[in-house]
Design an enzyme around this catalytic site. Structure first.
Site, PDB file in Angstrom:
ATOM      1  N   GLY A  31      16.933  31.571  39.584  1.00  0.00           N
ATOM      2  CA  GLY A  31      16.295  30.674  38.265  1.00  0.00           C
ATOM      3  C   GLY A  31      14.942  30.445  37.981  1.00  0.00           C
ATOM      4  O   GLY A  31      14.577  30.506  37.000  1.00  0.00           O
TER       5      GLY A  31
ATOM      6  N   ARG B 210      -1.850  25.265  42.386  1.00  0.00           N
ATOM      7  CA  ARG B 210      -2.175  26.158  41.282  1.00  0.00           C
ATOM      8  C   ARG B 210      -0.534  26.646  40.671  1.00  0.00           C
ATOM      9  O   ARG B 210       0.290  26.526  41.360  1.00  0.00           O
ATOM     10  CB  ARG B 210      -2.657  27.381  42.133  1.00  0.00           C
ATOM     11  CG  ARG B 210      -3.033  28.641  41.179  1.00  0.00           C
ATOM     12  CD  ARG B 210      -4.248  29.240  41.991  1.00  0.00           C
ATOM     13  NE  ARG B 210      -4.110  30.666  41.721  1.00  0.00           N
ATOM     14  CZ  ARG B 210      -3.961  31.852  42.026  1.00  0.00           C
ATOM     15  NH1 ARG B 210      -3.527  31.790  43.431  1.00  0.00           N
ATOM     16  NH2 ARG B 210      -4.372  32.877  41.429  1.00  0.00           N
TER      17      ARG B 210
ATOM     18  N   GLN C  73      11.121  25.080  34.781  1.00  0.00           N
ATOM     19  CA  GLN C  73      11.572  24.390  36.031  1.00  0.00           C
ATOM     20  C   GLN C  73      11.351  23.052  35.548  1.00  0.00           C
ATOM     21  O   GLN C  73      12.381  22.071  36.028  1.00  0.00           O
ATOM     22  CB  GLN C  73      10.657  24.453  37.185  1.00  0.00           C
ATOM     23  CG  GLN C  73      10.935  26.053  37.722  1.00  0.00           C
ATOM     24  CD  GLN C  73      12.037  26.021  38.724  1.00  0.00           C
ATOM     25  OE1 GLN C  73      13.345  25.287  38.327  1.00  0.00           O
ATOM     26  NE2 GLN C  73      11.973  26.257  40.036  1.00  0.00           N
TER      27      GLN C  73
ATOM     28  N   GLU D 289      11.898  21.342  43.304  1.00  0.00           N
ATOM     29  CA  GLU D 289      12.340  20.148  43.792  1.00  0.00           C
ATOM     30  C   GLU D 289      11.639  19.148  43.001  1.00  0.00           C
ATOM     31  O   GLU D 289      12.456  17.934  42.762  1.00  0.00           O
ATOM     32  CB  GLU D 289      12.507  20.061  45.444  1.00  0.00           C
ATOM     33  CG  GLU D 289      12.867  21.441  46.022  1.00  0.00           C
ATOM     34  CD  GLU D 289      14.329  21.889  46.321  1.00  0.00           C
ATOM     35  OE1 GLU D 289      15.154  20.988  45.559  1.00  0.00           O
ATOM     36  OE2 GLU D 289      14.564  22.743  46.733  1.00  0.00           O
TER      37      GLU D 289
HETATM   38 MO1  MOS Z   1      16.992  23.451  46.742  1.00  0.00          MO
HETATM   39  S1  MOS Z   1      18.180  21.943  46.720  1.00  0.00           S
HETATM   40  O1  MOS Z   1      16.473  23.525  48.516  1.00  0.00           O
HETATM   41  O2  MOS Z   1      17.826  24.842  46.269  1.00  0.00           O
END
Ligand code: MOS
Length: 729
Positions: free
Chosen positions: A459, A619, A629, A696
């Site tokens: 994704g 970057r 994201q 994340e």
């Molecule tokens: Mo991420 S939780 O390491 O896909």
């Protein structure tokens, strides 16, 4: 070598594979058209703990179209070798190897039939009887096992001596990943050789597990996964249904397609564990935190010991001299959890950042200012310098853009009709994880290139960002470069987890394409018939597919001309990236998250009006996909804060809301003004392309910013996630 001009990198490209996706031509795991493929449907247990005492498959077996029903009674014994991998410690669930039931929804049988409809109906005809034992699925009050600890200074003494003391207990709900595409596998055996089309965040993860379970050599297994409809971490290990698909295909001697139902997605593909987190925090009157004492406990299964990164933030986020941490996991009769977006960090940040907000309120210090007063100059857990840490700049930029100075610090001080309005802030942070990666690139005589690496695009836009990097490194247009991924026949790359893909695979792609460009340049400068003959290769760049002297662009020739004259069909190169083994730097990405909420004073409903996150991530290669994201992470944060909660009936271990109608996630009406800002710059101390990773981090800090805004709006402090209307009335 001369650096290449960066044209594609940094430009807001749309997904290069977007057209395939929106026209239905993207080949997902069970979309792959295989002649003669049949369908498998898993039957799952309706108890949480006990054993199977009877299995009546006769009705299912005689149903038209059914080829086979496989249970523990007739399944072949599988090897289930242990191997050094990413599976948690313990004994993983072994599909159909015995009569034991370890958790609710565990696969107990699979029905294989010529059509999906026949398989689904026949699965409902399988009669399983059980001897059920009382299961334990609630971590409340359970001591658990200590799986990690840490101490610096004397946290107990410092806490006892602190001017201000906070002692809090947080209860964070279990969450499920809920990717749009359910987990699915197509399996085909050709003699000894197995090919799997799998939904996974790492084709080599799947191959390793399948080889270990069936005890077959890696060269006999190929895993293909060009498209993944979301993962959020659930595809970071190989779950039993993959083994079941391969087993079923072998048993019936035909290719088998197996997709989990949405309901089954709540049972056997992991979840963010529930947390019980005790946090004590001591500070002086000046707002310097002097002691932090962390006692987090989270769920694990009784058969495996789940681990996630729960301790890092408490050690390095703030300059606290006295820290103690005791981490426990609590074995329960549940499926093993698995990392879910911002694993460990999202949960820990909620507790720390809400506590910091409480401290700010108690001291009458602005919450932004409180964080700045506790900003370290070096990593307090290691003494290392930060590769880059621009959190202060994130807060200053964010405060200005959000209009933070207009805030009245008094809770419940702002109204808009029936709505109480509040704003809150929190820090986000996630470590810069780096992994060994390889890539291959090929430049053809027609001036196009193909670059590949066995990474995944679950994704984030890996196809696009890698194409951008490769295009600039080769001096080609984006449309002249094709990036391929998701196949174990390609050069090895790490799984797409821990936000490591852009930095790690990106650095490998950069290295590979640099090498390939250099090959072409060396060929030209050594070729007497080339206008570049005799030029120093370091003075040559490639722009628009044309090799030219950097300062004298008129002197040069195209790849096509060079290749044609030399009768070359193509040039190719292999490259790689290996993280520095003992980097002297502490490497993390940072964010400052600002949120504004409205809370309906009569109903307790919370609406997130806006979120602004300011990121220090090094970057940004692909700004449009970075935004995608970042906004996704904010939406995930809204879910974590206000909606998401996997509910277990602790009487029998049943998951009550195993569907997207009852497991709430944010919908468009929940999403208003979301904005991301990225501080300019890069981090070359982290990796060659200066990237710190984003995927994340975008979720970490969002839920506490919302919770802090809810407190500011209402004066009500909630230590449980999700924050529900009931808690605010
Ligand atoms: Mo991420 S939780 O390491 O896909």
């Amino acid at each position: 070598m001369s650096p290449q001009p960066q044209k594609a990198v940094g430009s807001p490209l749309s997904r290069v594979e977007g057209r395939l996706k929106v026209t239905g031509r993207a080949d997902y795991a069970v979309d792959h058209d295989i002649p003669g493929a049949v369908h498998a449907v898993v039957v799952d247990s309706s108890i949480a703990l006990g054993r199977i005492t009877g299995m009546d498959t006769s009705a299912a077996e005689s149903y038209p179209g059914v080829l086979k029903v496989i249970t523990h009674l007739n399944a072949p014994r599988l090897v289930y070798r242990d191997y050094p991998g990413t599976n948690p410690r313990g004994r993983r669930l072994r599909a159909f190897q015995d009569d034991q039931v370890l958790f609710f929804g565990q696969p107990v049988a699979v029905v294989v039939a010529t059509t999906i409809e026949a398989a689904q109906h026949a699965a409902s005809l399988v009669e399983v009887s059980y001897e059920s034992r009382q299961s334990t699925t609630d971590l409340t009050g359970r001591p658990g096992n200590v799986i990690g600890n840490y101490a610096r200074g004397d946290a107990e003494a410092a806490f006892a001596a602190a001017d201000v003391r906070l002692e809090r207990r947080f209860d964070l709900a279990r969450n499920h990943h809920n990717p749009l595409e359910p987990h699915a596998t197509t399996a085909r055996w050709d003699g000894e050789k197995l090919t799997l089309w799998d939904k996974t965040q790492g084709v080599n993860l799947t191959r390793n597990e399948v080889c270990a379970v069936f005890d077959i050599p890696p060269e006999n297994v190929r895993v293909i996964s060009p498209f993944v409809g979301g993962g959020f971490g659930s595809g970071l290990r190989t779950w039993p249904h993959v083994i079941i698909a391969a087993l079923a295909a072998r048993e019936v001697g035909l290719p088998v397609k197996l997709a989990l139902s949405r309901r089954q997605m709540y049972f056997t593909v992991g979840h963010r564990p529930r947390y019980d987190y005790r946090l004590r925090l001591g500070a002086d009157r000046g707002g310097r935190v002097t002691a932090m004492l962390h006692e987090p406990s989270y769920e694990t299964s009784n058969h495996e010991s789940f681990w996630e990164a729960t301790l890092a933030l408490g050690q390095m986020l703030y300059n606290v001299p006295n820290v103690s941490q005791v981490l426990r996991n609590v074995p329960l009769d549940i499926n093993t959890p698995l990392w879910m977006r911002g694993p460990g960090y999202s949960s820990t940040a909620f507790c720390i950042e809400v506590a910091m907000d409480e401290l700010a309120h108690e001291l009458g210090v602005d919450p932004v200012e409180l964080r700045l007063r506790n900003e370290p100059t070096r990593d307090p857990s290691t003494g290392q310098a930060f590769s880059t840490r621009r959190l202060t700049e994130c807060f200053r930029t964010g405060a200005r853009e959000f209009g933070w100075s207009r805030r009245n610090p008094k809770p419940r001080s702002t109204r808009d009709g029936d709505w109480l309005i509040g704003t809150g802030v929190a820090t986000g942070c996630y470590d810069t994880w780096l992994g060994q990666a390889q890539a291959h690139a090929r430049l053809d005589a027609n001036g196009t290139a193909a670059v590949q690496s066995a990474t995944s695009d679950a994704g984030p836009g890996t196809y696009t960002s890698m194409t951008q990097l490769a295009a600039d490194a080769l001096g080609l247009a984006v449309r002249e470069v094709e990036f391929r991924l998701g196949d174990t026949t390609m050069p090895v790359a790490p799984p797409q987890g821990s936000s490591q893909t852009m930095a790690s695979v990106g650095s490998a792609v950069q290295d590979t394409c640099d090498k390939l460009r250099q090959q072409a340049i060396r060929l030209a400068v050594g070729d007497q018939r080339s206008p570049l003959h005799g030029v120093n290769p370091d003075d040559v760049v490639v722009i628009g597919g044309r090799l030219q002297v950097k300062d004298k662009p008129a002197r040069g020739e195209t790849y096509r001309q060079l290749f044609a004259r030399n009768n070359l069909t193509h040039l190719e190169a292999n490259g790689s990236y290996t993280p520095q083994a003992d980097s002297p730097y502490s490497m993390y990405g940072y964010s400052a998250v600002f949120a504004e909420v409205g809370v309906d004073a009569r109903l307790g409903l919370v609406r997130v009006r806006r979120i602004l996150s300011v990121f220090d991530v090094g970057r940004v290669i692909s700004p449009k996909l970075a935004d995608s994201q970042a906004l996704g992470g904010m939406i995930g944060g809204i879910g974590m804060a206000l909606l998401e909660h996997t509910v277990t009936d602790h009487r029998d271990g049943r998951i009550v809301n195993a569907n997207l109608a009852d497991y709430l996630v944010p919908v468009n009406a929940d999403i208003r003004d979301l904005r991301a800002i990225y501080l300019d710059g890069d981090d070359r101390r982290a990796d060659p392309i200066g990237v710190k990773g984003l995927a994340e981090l975008v979720k970490v800090g969002v839920a506490p910013a919302i919770a802090n805004a809810v407190f500011h709006a209402t004066g009500r402090r909630v230590h449980e996630l999700p924050i529900t209307a009931e808690a605010l009335l």
